[in-house]
Design a protein around this motif. Structure first.
Motif, PDB file in Angstrom:
ATOM      1  N   PRO A 260       0.808  -1.229   0.000  1.00 31.82           N
ATOM      2  CA  PRO A 260       0.000   0.000   0.000  1.00 31.82           C
ATOM      3  C   PRO A 260       0.837   1.273   0.000  1.00 31.82           C
ATOM      4  O   PRO A 260       0.412   2.302  -0.529  1.00 31.82           O
ATOM      5  CB  PRO A 260      -0.831  -0.126   1.273  1.00 31.82           C
ATOM      6  N   LEU A 261       2.035   1.213   0.577  1.00 33.06           N
ATOM      7  CA  LEU A 261       2.878   2.407   0.619  1.00 33.06           C
ATOM      8  C   LEU A 261       3.367   2.793  -0.771  1.00 33.06           C
ATOM      9  O   LEU A 261       3.679   3.960  -1.027  1.00 33.06           O
ATOM     10  CB  LEU A 261       4.063   2.190   1.561  1.00 33.06           C
ATOM     11  N   ASP A 262       3.456   1.790  -1.679  1.00 34.29           N
ATOM     12  CA  ASP A 262       3.877   2.096  -3.042  1.00 34.29           C
ATOM     13  C   ASP A 262       2.791   2.846  -3.812  1.00 34.29           C
ATOM     14  O   ASP A 262       3.060   3.408  -4.884  1.00 34.29           O
ATOM     15  CB  ASP A 262       4.233   0.805  -3.787  1.00 34.29           C
ATOM     16  N   LEU A 263       1.572   2.818  -3.306  1.00 30.63           N
ATOM     17  CA  LEU A 263       0.446   3.471  -3.976  1.00 30.63           C
ATOM     18  C   LEU A 263       0.217   4.896  -3.488  1.00 30.63           C
ATOM     19  O   LEU A 263      -0.664   5.591  -3.981  1.00 30.63           O
ATOM     20  CB  LEU A 263      -0.831   2.634  -3.774  1.00 30.63           C
ATOM     21  N   LEU A 264       1.010   5.326  -2.488  1.00 30.70           N
ATOM     22  CA  LEU A 264       0.868   6.692  -1.984  1.00 30.70           C
ATOM     23  C   LEU A 264       1.329   7.699  -3.037  1.00 30.70           C
ATOM     24  O   LEU A 264       2.159   7.369  -3.905  1.00 30.70           O
ATOM     25  CB  LEU A 264       1.700   6.868  -0.708  1.00 30.70           C
ATOM     26  N   PRO A 265       0.826   8.926  -2.986  1.00 31.72           N
ATOM     27  CA  PRO A 265       1.304   9.961  -3.915  1.00 31.72           C
ATOM     28  C   PRO A 265       2.817  10.131  -3.789  1.00 31.72           C
ATOM     29  O   PRO A 265       3.379   9.977  -2.700  1.00 31.72           O
ATOM     30  CB  PRO A 265       0.558  11.218  -3.449  1.00 31.72           C
ATOM     31  N   PRO A 266       3.509  10.425  -4.870  1.00 32.54           N
ATOM     32  CA  PRO A 266       4.965  10.619  -4.810  1.00 32.54           C
ATOM     33  C   PRO A 266       5.344  11.677  -3.781  1.00 32.54           C
ATOM     34  O   PRO A 266       4.615  12.650  -3.571  1.00 32.54           O
ATOM     35  CB  PRO A 266       5.320  11.066  -6.228  1.00 32.54           C
ATOM     36  N   SER A 267       6.489  11.458  -3.119  1.00 29.95           N
ATOM     37  CA  SER A 267       6.974  12.404  -2.117  1.00 29.95           C
ATOM     38  C   SER A 267       8.265  13.050  -2.607  1.00 29.95           C
ATOM     39  O   SER A 267       9.110  12.376  -3.206  1.00 29.95           O
ATOM     40  CB  SER A 267       7.236  11.692  -0.790  1.00 29.95           C
ATOM     41  N   PRO A 268       8.419  14.344  -2.360  1.00 27.19           N
ATOM     42  CA  PRO A 268       9.693  14.982  -2.729  1.00 27.19           C
ATOM     43  C   PRO A 268      10.876  14.463  -1.911  1.00 27.19           C
ATOM     44  O   PRO A 268      12.027  14.661  -2.296  1.00 27.19           O
ATOM     45  CB  PRO A 268       9.438  16.467  -2.450  1.00 27.19           C
ATOM     46  N   MET A 269      10.587  13.815  -0.775  1.00 27.92           N
ATOM     47  CA  MET A 269      11.672  13.237   0.031  1.00 27.92           C
ATOM     48  C   MET A 269      11.993  11.856  -0.497  1.00 27.92           C
ATOM     49  O   MET A 269      11.125  10.977  -0.552  1.00 27.92           O
ATOM     50  CB  MET A 269      11.275  13.143   1.509  1.00 27.92           C
ATOM     51  N   VAL A 270      13.254  11.669  -0.885  1.00 26.66           N
ATOM     52  CA  VAL A 270      13.722  10.364  -1.361  1.00 26.66           C
ATOM     53  C   VAL A 270      14.493   9.723  -0.219  1.00 26.66           C
ATOM     54  O   VAL A 270      15.551  10.221   0.189  1.00 26.66           O
ATOM     55  CB  VAL A 270      14.604  10.510  -2.611  1.00 26.66           C
ATOM     56  N   LEU A 271      13.960   8.626   0.321  1.00 28.52           N
ATOM     57  CA  LEU A 271      14.530   8.023   1.529  1.00 28.52           C
ATOM     58  C   LEU A 271      15.986   7.621   1.331  1.00 28.52           C
ATOM     59  O   LEU A 271      16.820   7.814   2.217  1.00 28.52           O
ATOM     60  CB  LEU A 271      13.683   6.814   1.950  1.00 28.52           C
TER      61      LEU A 271
END
Length: 417
Positions: A260-271
């Motif tokens: 489910p976390l892969d379906l979240l909107p893209p984040s500007p923070m790249v882990l």
């Protein structure tokens, strides 16, 4: 210059020398500022023991490492004492039992215990061989003690001290009553020795374990519904395919369900960018890594959480506490793509406190982490309030291993990245 022991106090290898010192009337001071993982990496420590292991005894003439060697040195400091016997044959027999205690019992119990403490991978046949070797050693010792009160002569020698200290670890973590009941003379011997005043002064109360220390990777057992056995179809009952029918193709494998976390909107923070910055920053950590973290942080795509171990009063042994945290981080591997964590083990003396900081993808702790990693419920979880500057500063201190943390020294700090 006094004799100074560099190691944590709750260590069966330290007990050997301290008990010997009680018998010969020598004072050994513990290094009260010793921190495992820090003090034993300093140039001064490595000069005494280049391999960096503990314990090390600092003497006016130089350092001594290896616990049996330290105990022998201490026992020789006052000539005429009985720890090495009174004749050459007694001396030889004492050395014989020291070797037995080390090679037959301690090596076997260590091999049994180390995977359960999280230091190496668990392999069942290997563990079974160590258990068998432990039984063989205890069996031989039991036979001998059937007609002897002590290992050599009529009183305590260095052999008794070293053997008893080695057995302490076994009785505390491995050797249950049902296990040792097969060796009644060993039981009688062990409890007699650990309750001698000079032993109990150093070791304290020994409580025999009720169960073998569990494997750190063991998950909670899940009750799975039993699948009904497939009904066997006899060949003669199987329907014959029609001649004109095309052969059936194998069913294509179903696509793996996305997290489910892969379906979240893209984040500007790249882990991965944050993890790389954390790992590569060696100096000016506040100005580079911490500032970079807040520049990257996306409160809509990630969340920060403090955790506090619920049972800190049980953390009475330093290396067991560190292994407990190490096991937790191993089991969190399922979240490596979605998380970053810092775990602090706090305090110079037991009970040690375990506290942590975690960065998770999403605005809540991921459900699959809560479901799959049973350690999560051993901690109290509190979401960081970013409007509170004190909490933000606490985040900074946990990321950089700031010391003293909340007024106390750090025993260890572990990073999950």
């Amino acid at each position: 210059m006094a004799l100074i022991m560099h190691a944590g106090a709750n260590n069966k290898n330290v007990y050997k020398s301290l008990i010997a010192a009680e018998y010969v009337g020598v004072e050994i001071k513990m290094d009260e500022n010793f921190q495992m993982g820090v003090s034993n990496k300093t140039p001064e420590f490595l000069k005494m023991n280049p391999i960096g292991k503990v314990p090390v005894l600092e003497t006016p003439e130089g350092g001594i490492f290896e616990s049996n060697a330290i105990a022998r040195y201490v026992a020789h400091l006052k000539p005429g004492n009985s720890l090495f016997g009174s004749t050459p044959i007694e001396y030889g027999q004492i050395e014989q039992w020291i070797d037995f205690a080390t090679l037959e019992l301690d090596a076997s119990m260590r091999g049994w215990a180390i995977p359960r403490f999280g230091y190496t991978n668990y392999i069942k046949p290997v563990e079974e061989s160590y258990i068998a070797a432990t039984k063989r050693g205890l069996g031989a010792l039991n036979t001998y003690l059937a007609s002897h009160t002590y290992l050599v002569g009529d009183g305590v020698t260095l052999a008794d001290i070293i053997l008893t200290c080695n057995l302490v670890m076994g009785f505390k973590f491995l050797l249950t009553k049902s296990f040792t009941s097969e060796f009644p003379h060993v039981e009688r011997y062990f409890w007699t020795l650990v309750n001698q005043p000079k032993f109990s002064k150093i070791i304290g109360e020994v409580v025999q374990t009720e169960a073998v220390i569990p494997l750190p990777s063991a998950k909670k057992p899940e009750e799975k519904p039993k699948s009904e056995p497939k009904k066997e179809v006899k060949k003669e009952e199987a329907p014959k395919p029609k001649p004109e029918a095309a052969p059936e193709e194998e069913e294509a494998p179903k696509p793996k369900a996305k997290n489910p976390l892969d379906l979240l909107p893209p984040s500007p923070m790249v882990l991965d960018d944050w993890k790389r910055l954390y790992s590569n920053t060696k100096t000016n950590f506040r100005e580079v890594a911490i500032k970079g973290f807040w520049d990257m942080y996306d409160p809509e795509g990630y969340s920060l959480w403090f955790c506090n171990y619920k049972y800190n009063d049980e953390n009475t042994v330093s290396f067991v506490t560190m292994n407990k945290v190490g096991g937790f981080l191993q089991r969190m591997d399922l979240a490596r793509k979605y998380a970053f964590g810092k775990m602090l083990i706090i305090g110079n003396e037991p009970p040690f406190k375990v506290k942590g900081l975690w960065l998770f993808r999403g605005t809540e702790i991921p459900k699959f982490v809560m479901d799959e990693c049973y350690d999560m419920e051993l901690y109290e979880w509190t979401k960081v309030d970013l409007s509170d500057e004190a909490q933000k500063e606490r985040v900074n201190q946990m990321i950089e291993d700031f010391e003293p943390f909340e007024g106390e020294a750090l025993l260890d700090a572990k990073c999950f990245k």
